[in-house]
Scaffold this active site. Structure first.
Site, PDB file in Angstrom:
ATOM      1  N   CYS A 127      31.936  40.353   0.097  1.00  0.00           N
ATOM      2  CA  CYS A 127      32.787  41.148   0.996  1.00  0.00           C
ATOM      3  C   CYS A 127      34.195  41.353   0.464  1.00  0.00           C
ATOM      4  O   CYS A 127      34.918  42.235   0.926  1.00  0.00           O
ATOM      5  CB  CYS A 127      32.814  40.559   2.396  1.00  0.00           C
ATOM      6  N   HIS A 176      26.442  38.907   8.588  1.00  0.00           N
ATOM      7  CA  HIS A 176      25.902  40.144   7.996  1.00  0.00           C
ATOM      8  C   HIS A 176      24.602  39.861   7.236  1.00  0.00           C
ATOM      9  O   HIS A 176      24.302  38.713   6.904  1.00  0.00           O
ATOM     10  CB  HIS A 176      26.904  40.709   6.977  1.00  0.00           C
TER      11      HIS A 176
HETATM   12  C1  CIR Z   1      34.907  39.635  10.018  1.00  0.00           C
HETATM   13  O1  CIR Z   1      34.474  38.928  10.932  1.00  0.00           O
HETATM   14  O2  CIR Z   1      34.769  40.849  10.025  1.00  0.00           O
HETATM   15  C2  CIR Z   1      35.636  38.975   8.878  1.00  0.00           C
HETATM   16  N1  CIR Z   1      36.365  37.854   9.365  1.00  0.00           N
HETATM   17  C3  CIR Z   1      34.684  38.555   7.786  1.00  0.00           C
HETATM   18  C4  CIR Z   1      34.004  39.720   7.142  1.00  0.00           C
HETATM   19  C5  CIR Z   1      33.074  39.302   6.056  1.00  0.00           C
HETATM   20  N2  CIR Z   1      32.469  40.449   5.461  1.00  0.00           N
HETATM   21  C6  CIR Z   1      31.303  40.437   4.847  1.00  0.00           C
HETATM   22  O3  CIR Z   1      30.594  39.448   4.844  1.00  0.00           O
HETATM   23  N3  CIR Z   1      30.891  41.572   4.291  1.00  0.00           N
END
Ligand code: CIR
Length: 255
Positions: free
Chosen positions: A250, A163
């Site tokens: 996150c 992201h």
């Molecule tokens: C994903 O791939 O969606 C999750 N394993 C990790 C999400 C991390 N989110 C973020 O950096 N905002």
């Protein structure tokens, strides 16, 4: 200074071990992740935030990453449209709480796709990362929702990281911390960029809250640089979440 008073987090479920990951075979150790999540919530409290913890959702392995399901600002909550199909249902699970807390609520809809991790809001600008999870239509819907709040909207290319905020975060005023392509991007020239090497990339995702900065544990060089900003630094060990590409931001929604 970035002022917040509230945060929302969600307890990780046992299914966390099946969370999406760019690293094949990476599996968080659940018990350790639970402990780390508790310590993370305590760190938010130490920053002065009142933390609401939602119950785990076993059917959504990545639902601990609540930041991706919504963007919140002042009296407005924008429910997102997560780019990963396995995460689409997470938005329904958070909507009812957001409806209670925010007088205005809106939703990103198809063909828009948007993960909260791609949204970086500064004082006057909302930057949206064009990652694998977010598209231009999603960004445009978000910009429209934020127009009344005086934000300019800018899209930012993302490459090599999940992201936008995996690679760059705002620390308040004219200070950012960044790694990879974000160090060279035109949008961020003219600002102060605390430079993070590719080997330490996990340290570029920080949270500035009130007079403190939360950073991921284990990056001594970056910590020394952050200390020069004169704010208290709090390290939080998120190794189990990092295994499935999760960073500090996150794991919570802050407002
Ligand atoms: C994903 O791939 O969606 C999750 N394993 C990790 C999400 C991390 N989110 C973020 O950096 N905002």
């Amino acid at each position: 200074m970035i002022n917040f008073s509230q945060a929302i987090v969600r307890t990780p479920g046992r299914s966390l071990v099946s969370g999406l990951s760019g690293t094949p075979g990476a599996k968080p150790v659940y018990e350790k992740a639970l402990e780390q999540h508790q310590a993370y919530s305590e760190a938010l409290q130490q920053c002065g935030l009142n933390v609401t913890c939602l119950p785990c959702l076993e059917e959504y392995p990545d639902s601990v990453f609540v930041e991706d399901a919504a963007v919140v600002f002042k009296d407005l909550a924008i429910v997102t449209a997560p780019g990963a199909p396995s995460r689409a249902g997470e938005v329904d699970a958070i909507s009812s709480l957001l409806t209670e807390l925010f007088p205005r609520i809106t939703q990103i809809s198809a063909p828009g796709k948007l993960d909260g991790g791609d949204v970086m809001m500064t004082e006057g600008c909302c930057y949206v990362g064009m990652s694998q999870r977010t598209n231009k239509n999603g960004a445009e819907q978000l910009f429209k929702a934020l127009v009344d709040y005086g934000f300019a909207g800018e899209v930012v290319p993302v490459s090599g990281l999940l992201h936008l905020k995996t690679g760059i975060t705002w620390l308040g005023e004219d200070q950012f911390i960044a790694t990879g392509i974000h160090l060279q991007q035109e949008q961020f020239q003219g600002y102060k960029l605390l430079e993070v090497s590719a080997e330490q990339a996990g340290a570029a995702n920080c949270i500035a809250i009130n007079d403190k900065i939360l950073m991921a544990a284990g990056f001594a060089n970056v910590r020394r640089q952050l200390e020069t900003l004169g704010r208290e630094i709090i390290e939080v060990d998120i190794s189990e979440f990092a295994k499935i590409d999760g960073g500090l931001t996150c794991l919570s929604l802050r407002f």
